[in-house]
Design an enzyme around this catalytic site. Structure first.
Site, PDB file in Angstrom:
ATOM      1  N   LEU B  11       8.232  -0.886 -12.450  1.00  0.00           N
ATOM      2  CA  LEU B  11       9.332  -1.621 -12.401  1.00  0.00           C
ATOM      3  C   LEU B  11      10.112  -1.137 -11.129  1.00  0.00           C
ATOM      4  O   LEU B  11      11.433  -1.180 -11.024  1.00  0.00           O
ATOM      5  CB  LEU B  11      10.370  -1.622 -13.371  1.00  0.00           C
ATOM      6  CG  LEU B  11       9.977  -2.568 -14.595  1.00  0.00           C
ATOM      7  CD1 LEU B  11      10.725  -2.425 -15.663  1.00  0.00           C
ATOM      8  CD2 LEU B  11       9.860  -4.194 -14.001  1.00  0.00           C
ATOM      9  N   GLY B  15       7.446  -3.967  -8.487  1.00  0.00           N
ATOM     10  CA  GLY B  15       7.521  -4.375  -9.886  1.00  0.00           C
ATOM     11  C   GLY B  15       8.807  -5.324  -9.691  1.00  0.00           C
ATOM     12  O   GLY B  15       8.891  -6.516 -10.425  1.00  0.00           O
ATOM     13  N   LYS B 105      -3.563  -0.220  -2.749  1.00  0.00           N
ATOM     14  CA  LYS B 105      -4.536  -0.098  -1.623  1.00  0.00           C
ATOM     15  C   LYS B 105      -5.307   1.222  -1.728  1.00  0.00           C
ATOM     16  O   LYS B 105      -6.530   1.425  -1.479  1.00  0.00           O
ATOM     17  CB  LYS B 105      -4.036  -0.292  -0.370  1.00  0.00           C
ATOM     18  CG  LYS B 105      -2.588   0.604   0.073  1.00  0.00           C
ATOM     19  CD  LYS B 105      -1.621  -0.380   0.673  1.00  0.00           C
ATOM     20  CE  LYS B 105      -0.266   0.266   0.529  1.00  0.00           C
ATOM     21  NZ  LYS B 105       0.665  -0.482   0.663  1.00  0.00           N
ATOM     22  N   GLU B 129      -4.652  -8.860  -3.636  1.00  0.00           N
ATOM     23  CA  GLU B 129      -4.143  -9.493  -2.198  1.00  0.00           C
ATOM     24  C   GLU B 129      -3.002  -8.751  -1.892  1.00  0.00           C
ATOM     25  O   GLU B 129      -2.943  -8.764  -0.471  1.00  0.00           O
ATOM     26  CB  GLU B 129      -3.752 -10.911  -2.676  1.00  0.00           C
ATOM     27  CG  GLU B 129      -3.305 -11.722  -1.476  1.00  0.00           C
ATOM     28  CD  GLU B 129      -4.238 -12.068  -0.312  1.00  0.00           C
ATOM     29  OE1 GLU B 129      -4.001 -11.237   0.715  1.00  0.00           O
ATOM     30  OE2 GLU B 129      -5.074 -12.908  -0.484  1.00  0.00           O
ATOM     31  N   LYS B 205      -6.262   0.308   3.894  1.00  0.00           N
ATOM     32  CA  LYS B 205      -6.288  -1.251   4.123  1.00  0.00           C
ATOM     33  C   LYS B 205      -7.447  -1.596   5.031  1.00  0.00           C
ATOM     34  O   LYS B 205      -8.144  -2.492   4.782  1.00  0.00           O
ATOM     35  CB  LYS B 205      -5.122  -1.721   4.878  1.00  0.00           C
ATOM     36  CG  LYS B 205      -3.863  -1.701   4.003  1.00  0.00           C
ATOM     37  CD  LYS B 205      -2.436  -1.724   4.711  1.00  0.00           C
ATOM     38  CE  LYS B 205      -1.375  -1.347   3.914  1.00  0.00           C
ATOM     39  NZ  LYS B 205      -0.073  -1.287   4.618  1.00  0.00           N
TER      40      LYS B 205
END
Lengths: 437, 437
Positions: B11, B15, B105, B129, B205
């Site tokens: 969180l 989050g 990633k 994504e 990435k």
């Protein structure tokens, strides 16, 4: 797994490109899709015998309805264009339980509601990625990629011919008619350029984007359309002096009272990324509440770029062949029962900023009179500029940038300004958008 | 239909953003997805009590494994970041038959092959994504939108901190260290900026994008990485004089002998659209054989933009809950059995053009000597420029742009140039890409 068999309607520019891409990249596409894609049946009246990959088509005839009725065909790919017989063919394909892929923006913008209802009823998919911005996967981006967002607005350069003309006018100081003639010679513009330069083609595409973004039915008839044919070289130059570029934008925006859908020449700050999209290229800027601004850029037309989107749709449809219809991506992004009846605003209700140019008598007090009229209608002026008179000129260009105001109010102010004795002819009015926030 | 229940790990920034987006746009998301999405269980050690939407979470604990084992949870959303325990949590979620959405990633770039194999085996989806370019749906574009294409190359600005620093250096003539300190103060850069400025984050990435584009396994260890910390203000200025901008690009290219994967500062022509992507924004340029160049632009980081991608993935997974696993979009774009073993090239095998700067003794003949060494190694010079000496300077900057050459050969030439008595210190070498065709 056995290859999927498709039926192809049309072997023109996009049809030929689709044959070429499916043939040339067959192995790579099958590595992605998990199965091959074969063209079982194509229909075309006449076609170029030199299309690369033509020999892969199992059967070529001239009866499009025979393709649509062919029991071998699982997916019908409609690349004829136009309203009729495209509409009848697509509806019959759906009735026959076949999935459909189409690049036909006019068909979707005008008959999409009917077509999607029929597809929903029959449990088939109608895919139309190629209908907007050619090979740029903008439908997928708006419909799936931004599904988390409350979309606030969309602004797109969605007609390559128009963008080519405006780019040439700006970079070379040329006139509209001159560049149009060149675009026609280069094959960028049709012999009848009305669809492109008057914004009808862009309005078809904007109608589709607005439906996807806001969860409303397709409403082409409510899209405001103004072309670029009356843009003059001097306005392009004055806009540049003020730090703006003129682009032919399709804009859809959600505001408190409803939804704006409008295609018109627009001044935008030259530092915006979309202001730097030149030539025949397309770009769509989408503002979501969570993601902020995102932009999608690429070739908006042409055989292979459009075929790229057509074939991506075929692959998507192949993947859904065995899926539960209720779990598919809805045609218009939102579930059919969830479309809203939010009203589309008339242009007089739309609020935007303006670039105004009038031909004013070169005498003290005229600028103040014009500014006074704007002020009287509650319109704030951001900048005002009077050009120097040329040798022997009695009138000079007076250029103003205004803050945002409802178009109805601006219309009243312009009528009053045009009625002044010191003002010659009509005012030139080009809408202006910051495209920020 | 009943709402889908998700479990949330973490969180923190992303989050919290995910909770906010799911709550704020709940109705609109459900109108798209066809059913609601509820956070049944979240785990976090500590969290901001002011997160908007926190009250919608049915249960918050501090045991992430309890979320992963919770029979109520259908989709686990991993937003902890880092390698461990993220890897163990994701693998256990998969083993429990749960779908996974992650923004991690580093995890995907290093452990993706293992994770996707486990997911494939168990018939679940791992969606990621948000791992590349934040809210920009670039994974979807490459994996689905461009599925018709043989992808030739990808070039991306995929680290916002690095792009902010280079933008400030160019626009204000500032030094790297100075801008980095500001970026840290603004919260754009971490206290330890290594991941961002040395290109490790971008390499994560790029590893993912290259796998999707070319159908190869994830190979982070073979990605060449050079950071921006040694870029000097003078090189930014000289590049600008020559019509170029320096961007920190991740480049993946398919060539005859294999695949290039490299992250490094790069000179690109200032007219390219991607050269005009400024500040913290990200953009990825993808060149497909059919579609040509396409570009995807937006915020690459931040709570809500990243949450936009996380929630889009959740909606995608919700749609596939009932689908036949064999018809889903493959994790790495190509079917798992169809991944290729095309070799990744070492940097010495990569061909590119170069910007070179050396400090040369201000005497006749030095420029000719340097040019002669390049010529001797078969390296063509596109431009050469010697700056004027300042008062009392014995050495002057000598700047060269070369044509394309293998890096191995360039290394030999540079060693020979640096060995000249007339050259002081090391040569500055920045790679250069046209990003056209």
């Amino acid at each position: 797994m056995k290859p999927v068999k498709i039926g192809l309607l049309g072997l023109g520019t996009v049809g030929g490109g689709t044959v070429t891409v499916l043939t040339r990249n067959a192995a790579e596409i099958a590595r992605r899709a998990g199965r091959g894609i074969r063209i079982a049946h194509a229909a075309a009246r006449a076609y170029d015998q030199a299309i690369s990959g033509l020999e892969q088509i199992e059967r070529i005839g001239d009866d499009a309805f025979a393709v649509v009725d062919d029991p071998d065909v699982a997916i019908v790919v409609e690349l004829i264009g136009g309203y009729s017989p495209a509409r009848e063919l697509v509806l019959r394909a759906i009735a026959n339980g076949k999935h459909v892929v189409t690049a036909n923006k006019a068909l979707i913008a005008l008959h999409g509601n009917e077509i999607f209802a029929a597809a929903q009823e029959r449990g088939v998919v109608v895919a139309f990625e190629a209908a907007v911005a050619g090979g740029v996967p903008i439908i997928k981006a708006v419909r799936e990629g931004l599904a988390a967002n409350h979309i606030e607005w969309i602004a797109g350069i969605i007609n390559g011919t128009g963008n080519f003309i405006l780019t040439e006018m700006r970079e070379k100081g040329r006139d509209f008619a001159d560049v149009l003639a060149e675009a026609q010679a280069l094959g960028y513009a049709e012999a009848d350029p009305t669809f492109d330069v008057e914004g009808i083609d862009a309005a078809h595409k904007l109608t589709i984007l607005a439906a996807l973004a806001f969860g409303i039915p397709l409403q082409f008839d409510k899209t405001f359309t103004e072309g670029i044919s009356r843009i003059e070289a001097q306005d392009v130059a004055y806009a540049a002096e003020l730090g703006y570029r003129i682009k032919h934008l399709g804009i859809a925006r959600r505001v408190a009272d409803g939804i704006e859908m409008r295609v018109h020449p627009t001044l935008i700050p030259h530092r915006r990324l979309i202001a730097n999209v030149n030539g025949v290229m397309n770009a769509v800027l989408v503002k979501g509440d969570a993601v902020g601004p995102t932009l999608y850029y690429g070739a908006g037309a042409g055989a292979l770029p459009t075929a790229s989107a057509v074939v991506a749709d075929i692959v998507d449809v192949v993947r859904t062949l065995t899926s539960d219809p209720h779990n598919r991506v809805p045609h218009l992004a939102f579930q059919p029962k969830e479309l809203s009846d939010t009203p589309v605003l008339s242009m007089s209700e739309v609020e935007t900023a303006y670039y105004l140019r009038v031909s004013a008598l070169d005498k003290p007090g005229v600028m103040a009179r014009v500014a006074g009229i704007l002020g009287g209608h509650g319109i704030s002026i951001e900048a005002i500029k009077q050009k120097e008179p040329g040798e022997g000129d009695t009138h000079v260009p007076l250029i103003m940038l205004t803050h945002r105001v409802r178009e109805g109010r601006m219309n009243e102010a312009i009528a009053e300004i045009e009625a002044l004795e010191a003002i010659k002819g009509d005012a030139v009015r080009i809408r202006m958008e910051a495209l920020a926030g």
